[in-house]
Motif scaffolding. Structure first.
Motif, PDB file in Angstrom:
ATOM      1  N   PHE A   1       0.775  -1.234  -0.033  1.00  0.00           N
ATOM      2  CA  PHE A   1      -0.188  -0.038  -0.089  1.00  0.00           C
ATOM      3  C   PHE A   1       0.756   1.149   0.066  1.00  0.00           C
ATOM      4  N   LEU A   2       0.542   2.303  -0.779  1.00  0.00           N
ATOM      5  CA  LEU A   2       1.448   3.541  -0.915  1.00  0.00           C
ATOM      6  C   LEU A   2       0.263   4.461  -0.639  1.00  0.00           C
ATOM      7  N   ILE A   3       0.456   5.307   0.606  1.00  0.00           N
ATOM      8  CA  ILE A   3      -0.449   6.653   0.891  1.00  0.00           C
ATOM      9  C   ILE A   3       0.310   7.714   0.577  1.00  0.00           C
ATOM     10  N   THR A   4      -0.176   8.736  -0.045  1.00  0.00           N
ATOM     11  CA  THR A   4       0.393  10.025  -0.355  1.00  0.00           C
ATOM     12  C   THR A   4      -0.497  11.227  -0.242  1.00  0.00           C
ATOM     13  N   GLY A   5      -0.230  12.502  -0.364  1.00  0.00           N
ATOM     14  CA  GLY A   5      -0.948  13.516   0.018  1.00  0.00           C
ATOM     15  C   GLY A   5      -0.104  14.584   0.337  1.00  0.00           C
ATOM     16  N   GLU A   6      -0.737  15.985   0.318  1.00  0.00           N
ATOM     17  CA  GLU A   6       0.127  16.911   0.757  1.00  0.00           C
ATOM     18  C   GLU A   6       0.481  16.795   2.394  1.00  0.00           C
ATOM     19  N   TYR A   7       1.279  17.722   2.793  1.00  0.00           N
ATOM     20  CA  TYR A   7       1.694  17.861   4.011  1.00  0.00           C
ATOM     21  C   TYR A   7       0.828  17.999   4.956  1.00  0.00           C
ATOM     22  N   TYR A   8       0.763  17.441   6.184  1.00  0.00           N
ATOM     23  CA  TYR A   8      -0.308  17.651   7.159  1.00  0.00           C
ATOM     24  C   TYR A   8      -1.871  17.405   6.934  1.00  0.00           C
ATOM     25  N   ILE A   9      -1.859  16.236   6.225  1.00  0.00           N
ATOM     26  CA  ILE A   9      -3.226  15.883   5.533  1.00  0.00           C
ATOM     27  C   ILE A   9      -3.843  14.665   6.275  1.00  0.00           C
ATOM     28  N   GLY A  10      -2.951  14.171   7.032  1.00  0.00           N
ATOM     29  CA  GLY A  10      -3.534  13.097   7.886  1.00  0.00           C
ATOM     30  C   GLY A  10      -2.960  11.660   7.530  1.00  0.00           C
ATOM     31  N   LYS A  11      -1.800  11.682   6.749  1.00  0.00           N
ATOM     32  CA  LYS A  11      -1.271  10.357   6.300  1.00  0.00           C
ATOM     33  C   LYS A  11      -1.104   9.431   7.606  1.00  0.00           C
ATOM     34  N   SER A  12      -0.205   9.985   8.424  1.00  0.00           N
ATOM     35  CA  SER A  12       0.322   9.202   9.486  1.00  0.00           C
ATOM     36  C   SER A  12      -1.118   8.603  10.389  1.00  0.00           C
ATOM     37  N   SER A  13      -1.979   9.480  10.464  1.00  0.00           N
ATOM     38  CA  SER A  13      -3.155   9.116  11.399  1.00  0.00           C
ATOM     39  C   SER A  13      -4.095   8.095  10.510  1.00  0.00           C
TER      40      SER A  13
ATOM     41  N   ASN B   1      -9.105  20.370   6.111  1.00  0.00           N
ATOM     42  CA  ASN B   1      -7.619  20.244   6.286  1.00  0.00           C
ATOM     43  C   ASN B   1      -7.509  19.476   7.908  1.00  0.00           C
ATOM     44  N   PRO B   2      -7.178  18.435   8.188  1.00  0.00           N
ATOM     45  CA  PRO B   2      -6.918  17.788   9.479  1.00  0.00           C
ATOM     46  C   PRO B   2      -6.039  18.535  10.534  1.00  0.00           C
ATOM     47  N   CYS B   3      -4.755  19.156  10.012  1.00  0.00           N
ATOM     48  CA  CYS B   3      -3.983  20.006  10.875  1.00  0.00           C
ATOM     49  C   CYS B   3      -4.776  21.554  11.381  1.00  0.00           C
ATOM     50  N   LEU B   4      -5.550  22.009  10.570  1.00  0.00           N
ATOM     51  CA  LEU B   4      -6.341  23.092  10.705  1.00  0.00           C
ATOM     52  C   LEU B   4      -7.431  22.461  11.778  1.00  0.00           C
ATOM     53  N   MET B   5      -8.035  21.568  11.705  1.00  0.00           N
ATOM     54  CA  MET B   5      -9.107  21.083  12.573  1.00  0.00           C
ATOM     55  C   MET B   5      -8.548  21.013  13.812  1.00  0.00           C
TER      56      MET B   5
ATOM     57  N   LEU C   1      -4.451  10.989  -0.241  1.00  0.00           N
ATOM     58  CA  LEU C   1      -5.575  11.683   0.725  1.00  0.00           C
ATOM     59  C   LEU C   1      -5.927  13.018   0.320  1.00  0.00           C
ATOM     60  N   LYS C   2      -7.154  13.295   0.291  1.00  0.00           N
ATOM     61  CA  LYS C   2      -7.749  14.670  -0.354  1.00  0.00           C
ATOM     62  C   LYS C   2      -8.022  15.288   1.379  1.00  0.00           C
ATOM     63  N   ARG C   3      -8.744  16.374   1.193  1.00  0.00           N
ATOM     64  CA  ARG C   3      -9.327  17.109   2.399  1.00  0.00           C
ATOM     65  C   ARG C   3     -10.482  16.194   2.673  1.00  0.00           C
ATOM     66  N   LEU C   4     -10.908  16.553   4.057  1.00  0.00           N
ATOM     67  CA  LEU C   4     -12.071  15.659   4.377  1.00  0.00           C
ATOM     68  C   LEU C   4     -13.137  16.370   4.046  1.00  0.00           C
ATOM     69  N   SER C   5     -14.389  15.786   4.114  1.00  0.00           N
ATOM     70  CA  SER C   5     -15.671  16.330   3.551  1.00  0.00           C
ATOM     71  C   SER C   5     -15.986  17.160   4.775  1.00  0.00           C
TER      72      SER C   5
END
Length: 313
Positions: free
Chosen positions: A44-56, A262-266, A224-228
């Motif tokens: 599995f490969l997970i990518t996305g912008e920084y602080y988008i919640g990949k590690s979570s 954005n999970p970081c902003l949340m 990973l995209k931004r959350l709904s």
């Protein structure tokens, strides 16, 4: 005043019990989780912008895989050398069973005694020669660990092993992919059952630089995209409900608009609101009106006026 702890993990990995969203990606991975416990390795490969919640997300995935499919997991950063990464993975996997399967832990430590320099709490320091050997025989060695862990269980045995690799700014990815290609090649040629899942976490920049078509064909990739908006509302409702704090729809609308999925902003917004309500004051950082998270955004994060508007509502 006693210390008040926020339910929001500002800048940290979210615990699985607080995780929301990403159901589409879980559903995408589901068939491959089932395939892996039947002895077929998957990647599995997970990518996305920084602080988008990949590690979570990967922490939640390991929790989900263990709960539903009895897949044990270990994860670590991709270090400057493969040997450092391997040493951490072995240490963490054994630490995970030390207290629940003490006899099994002791047996493995006894087996590896001649290769161990010292053990300090959760960290096991191995000889350089041993780590080089494991690097060259990675799948076989982790299969040995996995089989021994299962042998120590009388019932509810594990059905698979998930090994997670996370890239960070200091990672030597050229060296990593040179080594990881050998793992893929070994698994492809092996006739043995290998109930393993390998996951890799990369930023979009790292993905574009290091993942070509030849490598990508082996991975089940998801960005990973931004959350709904609905996920954002659910997250804040659940978080504030822990303290029996009601949150009105107009406040939720403000939070949705402010955080933009954005999970970081949340996390940051929730933290500031929580402490503002709990302590009745703004700290100096909040009074400045902004805080920039390097790669996330250049916009203001949780301006005090935004928090005050929340409090008025």
């Amino acid at each position: 005043m006693s210390k008040i702890f926020s339910p929001f993990a500002d800048g940290s990995i979210v615990e699985p019990k607080d995780f929301v969203g990403r159901r589409d990606i879980i559903e995408k991975f589901e068939p491959y989780l089932k395939d892996s416990i039947n002895g077929n390795p998957n990647y599995f490969l997970i990518t996305g912008e920084y602080y988008i919640g990949k590690s979570s997300f990967l922490k939640y995935l390991s929790f989900y895989a263990k709960e539903k499919y009895k897949i044990i997991s270990c994860s670590w950063l991709i270090e400057n050398t493969i040997e450092e990464t391997i040493e951490e993975l072995i240490s963490l996997l054994l630490w995970d069973i030390k207290f629940s399967q003490e006899n099994c832990y002791n047996k493995i430590i006894e087996d590896l005694h001649d290769h161990i320099i010292k053990i300090v709490w959760s960290k096991i320091k191995f000889t350089k020669e041993f780590l080089i050997h494991v690097k060259e025989n990675f799948v076989e060695f982790f299969k040995y660990l996995y089989d021994n862990i299962n042998d120590g269980l009388f019932f509810k045995k594990y059905k698979g092993l998930m090994i997670q690799f996370t890239a960070y700014w200091g990672s030597n990815l050229n060296l990593f992919f040179e080594w990881f290609n050998n793992i893929i090649d070994y698994c492809n040629k092996s006739h043995d059952e290998i109930p393993f899942i390998f996951t890799l976490e990369l930023s979009k920049e790292e993905y574009n630089e290091f993942i070509d078509d030849e490598i990508a064909k082996y991975f089940i990739c998801s960005e990973l995209k931004r959350l709904s908006d609905n996920d954002v509302r659910t997250y804040f409702k659940n978080s504030f409900n822990k303290f029996d704090w009601e949150i009105s729809d107009d406040v939720l609308d403000l939070l949705v608009e402010h955080c933009q999925g954005n999970p970081c902003l949340m996390q940051h917004a929730g933290n500031k609101i929580y402490y503002s309500i709990s302590m009745g004051a703004f700290d100096e950082e909040e009074k400045k009106g902004y805080r920039v998270y390097g790669y996330v955004t250049n916009q203001k994060l949780t301006d005090p006026n935004f928090v005050r508007e929340i409090l008025r509502k």
